[in-house]
Design a protein around this motif. Structure first.
Motif, PDB file in Angstrom:
ATOM      1  N   SER A  87     -55.388  74.449  46.974  1.00  0.00           N
ATOM      2  CA  SER A  87     -54.841  73.414  46.090  1.00  0.00           C
ATOM      3  C   SER A  87     -54.500  72.142  46.850  1.00  0.00           C
ATOM      4  CB  SER A  87     -53.614  73.950  45.345  1.00  0.00           C
ATOM      5  OG  SER A  87     -52.596  74.327  46.257  1.00  0.00           O
ATOM      6  N   TYR A  88     -54.224  72.257  48.172  1.00  0.00           N
ATOM      7  CA  TYR A  88     -53.977  71.059  48.983  1.00  0.00           C
ATOM      8  C   TYR A  88     -55.251  70.227  49.075  1.00  0.00           C
ATOM      9  CZ  TYR A  88     -52.796  68.180  53.078  1.00  0.00           C
ATOM     10  OH  TYR A  88     -52.576  67.128  53.953  1.00  0.00           O
ATOM     11  N   ALA A  89     -56.387  70.873  49.351  1.00  0.00           N
ATOM     12  CA  ALA A  89     -57.662  70.159  49.395  1.00  0.00           C
ATOM     13  C   ALA A  89     -58.017  69.588  48.027  1.00  0.00           C
ATOM     14  CB  ALA A  89     -58.767  71.080  49.892  1.00  0.00           C
ATOM     15  N   ASP A  90     -57.668  70.310  46.967  1.00  0.00           N
ATOM     16  CA  ASP A  90     -57.933  69.813  45.620  1.00  0.00           C
ATOM     17  C   ASP A  90     -57.153  68.521  45.360  1.00  0.00           C
ATOM     18  OD1 ASP A  90     -59.596  71.959  45.173  1.00  0.00           O
ATOM     19  OD2 ASP A  90     -58.076  73.144  44.114  1.00  0.00           O
ATOM     20  N   PHE A  91     -55.896  68.489  45.823  1.00  0.00           N
ATOM     21  CA  PHE A  91     -55.108  67.274  45.627  1.00  0.00           C
ATOM     22  C   PHE A  91     -55.702  66.115  46.430  1.00  0.00           C
ATOM     23  CE2 PHE A  91     -51.557  64.510  47.043  1.00  0.00           C
ATOM     24  CZ  PHE A  91     -51.282  63.925  45.814  1.00  0.00           C
ATOM     25  N   ILE A  92     -56.119  66.393  47.665  1.00  0.00           N
ATOM     26  CA  ILE A  92     -56.729  65.340  48.476  1.00  0.00           C
ATOM     27  C   ILE A  92     -58.009  64.837  47.813  1.00  0.00           C
ATOM     28  CG2 ILE A  92     -57.903  64.902  50.675  1.00  0.00           C
ATOM     29  CD1 ILE A  92     -55.742  66.596  52.006  1.00  0.00           C
ATOM     30  N   ASP A  93     -58.766  65.735  47.221  1.00  0.00           N
ATOM     31  CA  ASP A  93     -59.965  65.323  46.498  1.00  0.00           C
ATOM     32  C   ASP A  93     -59.603  64.347  45.379  1.00  0.00           C
ATOM     33  OD1 ASP A  93     -62.888  65.754  45.849  1.00  0.00           O
ATOM     34  OD2 ASP A  93     -61.984  66.403  43.956  1.00  0.00           O
ATOM     35  N   HIS A  94     -58.518  64.635  44.679  1.00  0.00           N
ATOM     36  CA  HIS A  94     -58.041  63.733  43.626  1.00  0.00           C
ATOM     37  C   HIS A  94     -57.653  62.380  44.220  1.00  0.00           C
ATOM     38  CE1 HIS A  94     -55.779  62.281  40.137  1.00  0.00           C
ATOM     39  NE2 HIS A  94     -54.787  62.014  40.974  1.00  0.00           N
ATOM     40  N   VAL A  95     -56.952  62.385  45.345  1.00  0.00           N
ATOM     41  CA  VAL A  95     -56.522  61.140  45.992  1.00  0.00           C
ATOM     42  C   VAL A  95     -57.733  60.306  46.406  1.00  0.00           C
ATOM     43  CG1 VAL A  95     -55.403  60.205  48.064  1.00  0.00           C
ATOM     44  CG2 VAL A  95     -54.288  62.030  46.762  1.00  0.00           C
ATOM     45  N   LEU A  96     -58.745  60.948  46.978  1.00  0.00           N
ATOM     46  CA  LEU A  96     -59.936  60.222  47.398  1.00  0.00           C
ATOM     47  C   LEU A  96     -60.653  59.596  46.204  1.00  0.00           C
ATOM     48  CD1 LEU A  96     -61.419  62.691  50.048  1.00  0.00           C
ATOM     49  CD2 LEU A  96     -60.108  60.608  50.467  1.00  0.00           C
ATOM     50  N   THR A  97     -60.719  60.328  45.119  1.00  0.00           N
ATOM     51  CA  THR A  97     -61.381  59.809  43.930  1.00  0.00           C
ATOM     52  C   THR A  97     -60.625  58.623  43.349  1.00  0.00           C
ATOM     53  OG1 THR A  97     -62.280  61.988  43.411  1.00  0.00           O
ATOM     54  CG2 THR A  97     -62.158  60.394  41.594  1.00  0.00           C
ATOM     55  N   ARG A  98     -59.300  58.740  43.337  1.00  0.00           N
ATOM     56  CA  ARG A  98     -58.485  57.719  42.669  1.00  0.00           C
ATOM     57  C   ARG A  98     -58.216  56.502  43.557  1.00  0.00           C
ATOM     58  NH1 ARG A  98     -55.050  59.142  38.025  1.00  0.00           N
ATOM     59  NH2 ARG A  98     -53.605  57.444  37.557  1.00  0.00           N
ATOM     60  N   TYR A  99     -58.015  56.723  44.869  1.00  0.00           N
ATOM     61  CA  TYR A  99     -57.587  55.624  45.742  1.00  0.00           C
ATOM     62  C   TYR A  99     -58.492  55.430  46.961  1.00  0.00           C
ATOM     63  CZ  TYR A  99     -53.238  56.716  43.224  1.00  0.00           C
ATOM     64  OH  TYR A  99     -52.307  56.971  42.258  1.00  0.00           O
ATOM     65  N   GLY A 100     -59.589  56.159  47.018  1.00  0.00           N
ATOM     66  CA  GLY A 100     -60.374  56.194  48.244  1.00  0.00           C
ATOM     67  C   GLY A 100     -60.908  54.860  48.705  1.00  0.00           C
ATOM     68  N   THR A 101     -61.054  53.873  47.815  1.00  0.00           N
ATOM     69  CA  THR A 101     -61.517  52.552  48.243  1.00  0.00           C
ATOM     70  C   THR A 101     -60.465  51.803  49.052  1.00  0.00           C
ATOM     71  OG1 THR A 101     -60.766  51.589  46.145  1.00  0.00           O
ATOM     72  CG2 THR A 101     -63.075  52.336  46.264  1.00  0.00           C
TER      73      THR A 101
END
Length: 667
Positions: free
Chosen positions: A91-105
């Motif tokens: 679930s930690y990696a899942d949250f990071i995946d969400h962060v990258l999608t939302r703020y990765g730029t």
């Protein structure tokens, strides 16, 4: 080429104004990077996603951003606490995946957890062999890399090469572009005992990385120095030292001190060191490091810390001047050094601009000047400063009534306790070292009992003796405002140490001193402040009616009084006495008269606005200097008009570029 650096700063939801203030400050300081946390636990709370939708892009527009993603939501934690491993490690990696999608730029790197060997960040009691941590972070690092970003392994604190090697053996380092290092040399006693220097520890780290991932960079993701002992020079020195460390990046912790009501971690409060790590204090006032970075950059930090080398250069019975980089102190130091004396200059460089006075003295007098950057509140430093002293001029202190009203505790600690530290340092020498204390006319209070009448340009005392000579030392003490109280307490301690301990001490209760090398502000040094504003084409605010009268004294006359009084103390005279020091009745002048003379000097009127009276302001103070003249043969020599012209000429040459050229500076 100046090395790039960054700051560490955590922000809490809703702190929009603090974000803007911090960004402006860090930009002015020259920061290229910012490391901040993106708390997984906080993100899931109501309204937090919206906060981060504003925060992350806002930060990324100004600096290169490194988000540190950590803290387990309690509802997902195996312990119910943010430091506990999540029940589902993926679930930690899942949250990071969400962060990258939302703020990765907004960033190129992601930091995975913070201080994993710190029980308050990662509860290793449930994970003694770090298997859970490695599975969680290793998987997240792999996914970060797969998605095209770069992972930074969170730095252990204190540094543990065995732990880092374990991360390599389990494949975590292979997925990381950088590994973090945390080190706070000089701040934490536990670390200081084992600290071997940047080269040693980062060398150990490099050796581990080379075994497992030679391409992995070293980033100092946290280093700093707490000024809880008021040693701001040491903070600047540690910053300069960290910039030389063999690491690809450095993040300084932090930009701003924590307010005392803010818990450091999960509701816990720690010792004072946690709250004084900023380059500016909790109210946003720059410390020495913050001020130097903002005004002179890294080069200024390096220059000042190089000038004030560690330790105290020993001279054979030097003169010691506390506040020696200040206005009066630098002029006094120049006179003593020009006379061939060795001088230990003690100053905390807290007043903006005084570092210029220090440079000026060093350029003029070289190795006979021994700078010691220390704070009056540091008892050990004061004892060290006066240990070999032949004489002590105690000029340092908190100087503004307004500041004392805002923070009376700090005012007391500096002026009262700081003076006691100096006196105790002198007493510890076992020698009768003469000391002069720079006191103030504020020990006489607001003088509200004086019969006064208002003339067209000035307030005038009804008592003809006071009008003719001024106020003498037999005037009853009447401490007013915290500043008057703290200076008054110090005044009385200095006099009592002559009686109780035989220390040849004397006090000069000063009126308004002005002249070259003064950095006047609205709160202190009003003559210079008026001139600085007028030369810059700006208006002046006058508190009250402007008819307040002071006997202004040129600094060269003040220095002459200090030198003569010290000579008298050395000869066994005047110990235990207080004297009024000012320009006397011949130099008694109102604020209105000074402004009119400035207008005449510049060839244009000075715009003036009027404001309410300030607490403790005296309608009239003129020093009766007859006792001082009789005791040491001193007289003021420079009239106020000639002195004002001298200061205007110096400011126009060295400090302020006139808004437009005056017709001439009329002598």
């Amino acid at each position: 080429m100046t090395r790039a650096f960054g700051f560490v700063e955590w922000f809490r939801p809703g702190e929009h104004d603090r974000v803007e203030e911090a960004l402006a400050g860090m930009r002015a300081a020259g920061a290229s990077y910012l490391r901040t946390h993106l708390s997984w636990a906080e993100y899931l709370s109501p309204g937090s996603a919206e906060w981060h939708d504003w925060l992350i892009p806002r930060l990324a527009r100004e600096v290169e951003l490194l988000p540190c993603i950590h803290y387990t939501p309690p509802s997902l934690s195996r312990t119910g606490r943010c430091s506990g491993p999540p029940r589902e490690l993926q679930s930690y990696a899942d949250f990071i995946d969400h962060v990258l999608t939302r703020y990765g730029t907004c960033f190129s790197h992601v930091e995975l957890w913070n201080e994993p060997n710190n029980l308050l960040d990662w509860d290793w009691r449930l994970d003694g062999d770090f298997l859970l941590f490695c599975e969680m972070v290793g998987g997240a690092a792999w996914w970060v890399r797969e998605r095209g970003w770069k992972a930074v392994l969170g730095g252990p604190c204190p540094f543990d090469p065995l732990w880092l090697d374990l991360m390599g053996e389990r494949g975590v380092l292979a997925q990381c572009a950088a590994a973090g290092f945390h080190g706070f040399p000089g701040t934490w006693d536990s670390e200081e005992g084992s600290w071997g220097g940047w080269d040693l520890h980062l060398g150990e780290m490099r050796a581990v990385l080379d075994r497992h991932n030679p391409d992995c960079e070293i980033w100092i993701t946290e280093t700093g120095y707490s000024t809880w002992r008021n040693d701001e020079l040491e903070q600047a020195r540690r910053f300069a030292g960290a910039l030389k460390a063999p690491a690809e990046r450095i993040y300084w912790y932090g930009w701003r001190d924590l307010p005392r009501h803010v818990p450091v971690q999960e509701g816990l409060w720690f010792d004072p060191r946690h709250y004084h790590l900023g380059a500016v204090d909790a109210a946003g006032r720059p410390k020495l490091l913050g001020r130097l970075l903002s005004t002179e950059g890294v080069a200024g930090v390096t220059a000042i810390t190089g000038l004030c080398s560690p330790g105290l250069a020993r001279a054979a019975r030097p003169a010691v001047i506390t506040g020696g980089s200040g206005f009066i102190g630098s002029n006094l130091a120049d006179a003593l050094l020009a006379d061939g004396q060795e001088v230990i200059l003690v100053d905390n460089l807290s007043r903006p601009g005084v570092e210029d006075n220090l440079r000026w003295l060093k350029e003029r007098h070289g190795d006979r000047l021994h700078p010691m950057i220390a704070d009056l509140r540091d008892e050990t430093a004061m004892a060290e400063a006066v240990r070999d002293a032949a004489s002590v001029y105690h000029l340092a202190g908190q100087t503004a009534v307004t500041t004392s009203l805002q923070d009376p505790v700090a005012d007391f600690e500096v002026n009262a306790r700081g003076t006691l530290n100096v006196l105790e340092g002198i007493r510890a020498t076992g020698r009768p070292v003469p000391v002069i204390f720079a006191s103030t006319n504020k020990v006489y209070g607001a003088l509200e009992d004086l019969g006064m009448r208002a003339g067209d340009e000035r307030h005038v005392p009804e008592d003809p003796r006071i009008l003719r000579h001024g106020l003498a030392e037999d005037r009853p003490l009447d401490f007013s405002t915290p500043y008057g109280c703290s200076k008054g307490v110090a005044d009385q301690y200095v006099l009592d140490y002559a009686k109780s301990y035989g220390i040849p001490s004397a006090v000069l209760r000063m009126s308004c001193i002005y002249g070259p090398r003064q950095f006047g502000t609205e709160d202190q040094g009003w003559v210079a402040h008026f001139l600085i504003r007028a030369l810059g084409g700006e208006g002046v605010s006058v508190y009250g009616d402007g008819r307040q009268v002071r006997d202004v004294l040129h600094v060269s006359d003040a220095v002459a009084a200090y030198l003569r009084l010290m000579k008298a103390l050395e000869q066994g005279h005047v110990a235990g006495r207080a004297f009024n020091l000012g320009g006397g009745a011949a130099n008694a002048v109102s604020l209105r008269q000074v402004l009119a003379e400035i207008g005449r000097l510049l060839g244009r009127p000075v715009p003036v606005t009027q404001d309410d009276w300030r607490q403790g302001d005296q309608l009239y103070f003129v020093a009766d200097t007859r006792a001082l003249s009789a005791a040491i043969g001193w007289q003021a020599k420079i009239g106020w008009r000639a002195g004002l012209a001298d200061l205007a000429e110096w400011l126009a040459t060295h400090r302020v570029r006139p808004a437009r050229e005056p017709e001439r500076l009329r002598a």
